[in-house]
Design an enzyme around this catalytic site. Structure first.
Site, PDB file in Angstrom:
ATOM      1  N   ALA A 137      55.761  -3.167  63.798  1.00  0.00           N
ATOM      2  CA  ALA A 137      55.250  -4.522  64.375  1.00  0.00           C
ATOM      3  C   ALA A 137      54.188  -4.140  65.316  1.00  0.00           C
ATOM      4  O   ALA A 137      53.635  -3.058  65.493  1.00  0.00           O
ATOM      5  CB  ALA A 137      56.511  -5.337  64.974  1.00  0.00           C
ATOM      6  N   CYS A 138      53.993  -5.573  65.965  1.00  0.00           N
ATOM      7  CA  CYS A 138      52.672  -5.452  67.025  1.00  0.00           C
ATOM      8  C   CYS A 138      51.520  -6.040  66.155  1.00  0.00           C
ATOM      9  O   CYS A 138      51.296  -5.461  65.009  1.00  0.00           O
ATOM     10  CB  CYS A 138      52.375  -4.297  67.669  1.00  0.00           C
ATOM     11  N   GLY A 139      51.013  -6.991  66.452  1.00  0.00           N
ATOM     12  CA  GLY A 139      49.738  -7.593  65.777  1.00  0.00           C
ATOM     13  C   GLY A 139      48.472  -7.290  66.670  1.00  0.00           C
ATOM     14  O   GLY A 139      48.512  -7.651  67.824  1.00  0.00           O
ATOM     15  N   ARG A 196      54.781 -10.514  63.838  1.00  0.00           N
ATOM     16  CA  ARG A 196      54.654  -9.066  64.188  1.00  0.00           C
ATOM     17  C   ARG A 196      54.756  -9.153  65.704  1.00  0.00           C
ATOM     18  O   ARG A 196      54.968  -8.038  66.247  1.00  0.00           O
ATOM     19  CB  ARG A 196      53.169  -8.709  64.090  1.00  0.00           C
ATOM     20  N   THR A 220      49.798  -9.515  69.714  1.00  0.00           N
ATOM     21  CA  THR A 220      51.131  -9.828  70.001  1.00  0.00           C
ATOM     22  C   THR A 220      51.907  -8.780  69.877  1.00  0.00           C
ATOM     23  O   THR A 220      51.833  -7.798  68.975  1.00  0.00           O
ATOM     24  CB  THR A 220      51.452 -11.038  68.874  1.00  0.00           C
TER      25      THR A 220
END
Length: 376
Positions: free
Chosen positions: A27-29, A56, A192
């Site tokens: 994850a993480c965007g 994300r 994000t």
């Protein structure tokens, strides 16, 4: 409707995390957009694109970096400072006034009707170094490191004509909190966060910044300890409790202080594998072996994708095995980079060219002169 055959929450959870892992590793965007003519535009594209990757993040961190933000005060260093503990530290303000000529000091405007978790006091100072004999950037860097090790406040943005806005929340909430619709810039980075190994707090949100450099990151660096110790030899202090901080300092060290080109800096952080070096022409192999010997402590081990910005340039880089996604696109005068092509197409439905850069190979967009390695 829920259940095995439904489309409700359990099915969505199974789709996002099919193996029931304790944490979501990928994850993480990330999203970045640059106008290569240097024309400023609003936050609309950045907020829309990053909001489209909501799955994300998990609301524990988000942020934006804006370049071309303060044209009327463009010669001043803009120090964005978060004061923890519910009050402004007089000791920190005394340091700022003792070391700098403060041309403007004010609270960063926020919309207090927007609910965010435990916000600190946020102020910004537009300053010039008082020591005319010191190298200005080094003077500012040393001042930032000194304040951030005091534990009472953190300077989370310190460049000229740019600024970082970040905190705990989803990106669209923080965009409203900071009232980003009031600002314009020619380059926007946004992030994000889905914290995995470190806490979600205001200082730990992305982007991470030092002077001109801002970094947003997806992944985790198992080499963080070695990277931190290497950077400490050059006066950097890691205080933000997350691995991404070393990325910002590494770019500052390699490209600003030591003058390496982006392609060489990328080879330091994401070097070719040893068997690839052994099969290179002799001169090229010699270069890569020298880089490994000089900068072994800055090899970034582990899965990562970063988008890095400084004035006039935006760089995307993934680890050499490309264990985290990165897409790039070009449309007229704009360069886009993001974790997902869908995020780019949400604001640019018909790009002139879209591609996924290879691991370990940087892609860069530059103001006025677009320099991109576009595959045939």
């Amino acid at each position: 409707m829920t259940g095995e055959s439904g489309i409700g929450e359990p099915s969505v959870r199974r789709l996002q995390n099919p193996y029931g892992d304790d944490k979501v590793h990928d994850a993480c965007g990330l999203f970045g957009v640059l106008n290569t003519r240097g024309l400023r535009f609003t936050a609309h594209q950045a907020v829309k694109a990053i909001s489209g990757m909501r799955e994300r993040g998990n609301g524990l961190g988000a942020g934006f970096a804006v370049y071309g933000l303060y044209p009327d005060l463009g010669e001043d260093y803009a120090l964005h400072v978060m004061f923890l503990g519910g009050e402004v530290s007089g000791e920190v303000e005394d340091i700022i006034h003792r070391r700098f000529t403060v041309n403007l000091a004010e609270e960063i405007p926020v919309d207090e009707d927007v609910e965010v978790w435990n916000p600190p006091i946020l102020k910004r100072y537009f300053v010039q170094p008082k020591d005319s004999e010191a190298q200005p950037d080094e003077y500012v860097r040393e001042s930032v490191m000194h304040i951030n090790t005091m534990g009472r406040a953190y300077v989370f943005s310190s460049g000229k004509n740019m600024g970082v806005f970040k905190g705990v929340g989803y990106p669209e909430d923080l965009a409203e909190y900071f009232m980003l619709n009031r600002y314009e810039g020619y380059m926007w980075l946004c992030h994000t966060r889905f914290p995995t190994n470190t806490p979600g707090w205001w200082g730990g949100a992305h982007p991470f910044n030092i002077l001109d450099w801002s970094v947003i990151h997806n992944g985790e660096l198992s080499s963080y300890g070695a990277n931190r110790r290497f950077l400490e030899m050059f006066g950097y202090r890691c205080t933000m409790r997350t691995d991404t901080e070393v990325m910002a300092y590494a770019f500052d060290l390699l490209m600003r202080r030591q003058g390496l080109a982006a392609e060489i800096a990328a080879r330091v952080m994401a070097p070719p594998l040893w068997f690839e070096i052994e099969n290179m022409p002799a001169r090229e192999a010699q270069l890569h072996m020298a880089l490994r010997q000089c900068y072994g402590g800055l090899l970034m081990n582990g899965p990562f994708t970063v988008i890095v910005a400084r004035h006039g340039q935006m760089i995307g880089l993934a680890d050499r095995l490309k264990l985290r996604p990165l897409s790039a696109a070009v449309k007229d005068d704009c360069v886009y980079m993001a974790s997902e092509e869908a995020a780019i197409r949400s604001v640019c439905p018909n790009p002139d060219h879209v591609w996924r850069p290879r691991g370990g190979e940087p892609v860069a967009g530059v103001v006025k002169e677009l320099e991109l390695e576009v595959p045939a």
